[in-house]
Design a protein around this motif. Sequence first.
Motif, PDB file in Angstrom:
ATOM      1  N   GLU A  29       0.827  -1.209   0.000  1.00 27.19           N
ATOM      2  CA  GLU A  29       0.000   0.000   0.000  1.00 27.19           C
ATOM      3  C   GLU A  29       0.865   1.265   0.000  1.00 27.19           C
ATOM      4  OE1 GLU A  29      -4.246   1.289   1.840  1.00 27.19           O
ATOM      5  OE2 GLU A  29      -3.030  -0.118   2.980  1.00 27.19           O
ATOM      6  N   ALA A  53      -3.991  -8.973  -1.896  1.00 25.34           N
ATOM      7  CA  ALA A  53      -4.959  -8.084  -1.264  1.00 25.34           C
ATOM      8  C   ALA A  53      -6.353  -8.704  -1.262  1.00 25.34           C
ATOM      9  CB  ALA A  53      -4.973  -6.726  -1.974  1.00 25.34           C
ATOM     10  N   LEU A  61      -7.524  -1.685  -0.504  1.00 23.42           N
ATOM     11  CA  LEU A  61      -6.304  -1.887  -1.282  1.00 23.42           C
ATOM     12  C   LEU A  61      -6.621  -2.503  -2.639  1.00 23.42           C
ATOM     13  CD1 LEU A  61      -3.272  -1.741  -1.648  1.00 23.42           C
ATOM     14  CD2 LEU A  61      -3.060  -3.832  -0.268  1.00 23.42           C
TER      15      LEU A  61
END
Length: 94
Positions: A29, A53, A61
Amino acid sequence: MMLVLCATATGAGDEWMSAIARRDLPAIERLLAQGNQDVNRAAKGGKTALMLAAGAGREELVGKLLAAGANVNSANTRGGTALMYAATHGDPKT
């Protein structure tokens, strides 16, 4: 000068790949926010940041990766896609 720029770019890519390999979602991220990442670049086994993710249920995300151009149809070496990772996790939001 050109060598320094190439080394910097390679270092950034290596950090991205390392974060994917470590399954380090906070680092992914952070690096994504810095920009200039190939969001479709896969780690060993073909895993992408989007797959990780999605499998972790990180809806925000996932959205950021998709907005950055992550390919939802990318498959790992066993044919697994981000959708399959999300289904395995069981979170309908991802």
